[in-house]
Design an enzyme around this catalytic site. Structure first.
Site, PDB file in Angstrom:
ATOM      1  N   CYS A 162      11.096  -9.311  32.171  1.00 46.17           N
ATOM      2  CA  CYS A 162      10.030  -9.676  33.279  1.00 46.17           C
ATOM      3  C   CYS A 162       9.022  -8.353  33.498  1.00 46.17           C
ATOM      4  O   CYS A 162       8.261  -8.683  34.171  1.00 46.17           O
ATOM      5  CB  CYS A 162      10.500 -10.296  34.375  1.00 46.17           C
ATOM      6  N   HIS A 222       5.073  -9.371  39.866  1.00 44.05           N
ATOM      7  CA  HIS A 222       5.796 -10.493  38.997  1.00 44.05           C
ATOM      8  C   HIS A 222       6.215 -11.285  39.949  1.00 44.05           C
ATOM      9  O   HIS A 222       6.885 -11.520  40.905  1.00 44.05           O
ATOM     10  CB  HIS A 222       7.260  -9.570  38.274  1.00 44.05           C
ATOM     11  N   ASN A 226       8.749 -18.798  37.260  1.00 48.65           N
ATOM     12  CA  ASN A 226       8.912 -17.653  36.906  1.00 48.65           C
ATOM     13  C   ASN A 226       8.498 -17.683  35.197  1.00 48.65           C
ATOM     14  O   ASN A 226       9.409 -18.108  34.552  1.00 48.65           O
ATOM     15  CB  ASN A 226      10.120 -17.012  37.066  1.00 48.65           C
TER      16      ASN A 226
END
Ligand code: ACO
Length: 327
Positions: A121, A254, A284
């Site tokens: 990520c 993020h 996500n």
């Protein structure tokens, strides 16, 4: 370490953004039909309401190409004007070649070098940090950085602890050499000793899959680590540029979870009205989440030229990092 504008200094500047989300939307209610979960549980723990899922046969490179084309349109550049393509992904089309090479071919960007960055990520922020050095050195002029993922292929749809959190998508930016400030400072970190709290342990050896090929996560440990490191690395990059959190116009973190985003903003001292949040409708999307959020906020007019934009990523590895940008 400090990056100042000295005479002749070349900055790396984002000049356009693009993104792409697959057509299929999977809501929390859809999920609760085949996993023991509920809209209330997912919303209250993560803020997520729905996510996009790639169609069969739609690969990471396809998502990346769609996002890249939109970014190229915005920049007024042809694919042949690009001299470097970097794709941040944890879900490459194949083991090799890199997804960036596949994207290069599908775009017709025949003048571009191409490679992938694997930092889960944090991949987009890692890519910005690497590309900044390559552009500011004068070696590359027009660069495409793309975050693209199909996590729907690596989550176990029977594991309610993980599958409800992720989604598919891609975001892209075009960066170019500029005399005007662009990327002001970047800082990257990793702690491989924490690799077991978030990983896909399975791997292929001699044609056989060993270990579980799906995402494993110690949710509370990831939550704690993410909140600790995100604000700290934002402060590190701000200090490198002689700035403080009060100077930030937009925090673009993020997009893992609304609670992680809120806690990071509180620790950093940036209010929710200066924070871009897109996780509700996307889940996500790992390396794609920051460029997707940048594209959303640039296109809807929130992020404006000249503003200070702080991006910050965190993910498996464990990896984390921040890139501070003058838009
Ligand atoms: N639906 C219903 N119940 C669930 C679900 C679900 N989808 N998933 C887990 N549960 C259950 C568990 O089985 C457990 O039940 P038990 O108590 O009977 O054993 C219970 O819910 C756990 O509940 P909580 O303790 O309230 O869960 P918590 O508040 O820790 O939230 C979460 C879990 C959302 C995973 C949280 O730890 C978190 O956000 N962690 C960060 C994870 C994250 O964002 N990961 C993204 C990848 S990492 C990255 O991008 C940086």
């Amino acid at each position: 370490m400090l990056q100042r504008a000295t005479p002749g200094h070349v900055f790396t500047k984002i000049i356009s953004t693009g993104s792409y989300l697959p057509d299929k939307i999977l809501t929390n209610d859809d999920l609760s039909k085949f996993v023991d979960t509920s809209d209330e549980w997912i919303r209250s723990r993560s803020g997520i309401q729905s996510r996009h899922i790639a169609a069969d046969g739609e690969e990471t490179s396809d998502l990346a190409v769609m996002a890249a084309k939109r970014a190229l349109d915005g920049a007024g550049l042809a694919a042949t004007d690009i001299d470097l393509i970097v794709v941040a992904t944890t879900t490459p089309d194949v083991v090799f070649p890199s997804t960036a090479c596949i994207v290069q071919d599908k775009l017709g960007a025949k003048n571009a070098a191409a490679f992938d960055i694997q930092a889960v990520c944090s991949g987009f922020v890692y890519s910005l940090a690497v590309v900044d050095k390559m552009v500011a050195s004068g070696a590359y002029k027009n660069v495409l950085v793309i975050g693209a993922e199909v996590y729907s292929r690596i989550v176990n749809w029977k594991d309610r602890g993980t599958c409800v959190l992720f989604g598919d998508g891609a975001g892209a930016v075009v960066l170019t050499q500029s005399k005007e400030p662009g990327i002001l400072a970047t800082k990257l970190h990793a702690d491989g000793s924490r690799r077991s709290i978030l990983n896909v342990p399975g791997h292929v050896r001699n044609g056989v899959v060993y270990g579980d090929p799906y995402v494993h996560m110690d949710g509370p440990a990831v939550f704690k680590m993410a909140v600790q490191v995100m604000a700290d690395v934002c402060n590190e990059t701000l200090a490198m540029a002689n700035l403080t959190a009060s100077d930030i116009d937009w925090l673009v973190p993020h997009q893992a979870n609304v609670r992680i985003i809120d806690a990071t903003g509180k620790r950093l001292g940036v209010s929710p009205d200066k924070t871009i949040v897109t996780v509700q409708g996307q889940g996500n999307t790992s390396a794609a989440s920051i460029p997707l959020a940048l594209d959303t906020a640039a296109r809807d007019g929130r992020i404006k030229a000249g503003q200070l934009v702080q991006t910050v990523g965190v993910g498996g590895g464990f990896t984390w990092g921040s890139a501070l940008l003058r838009w």
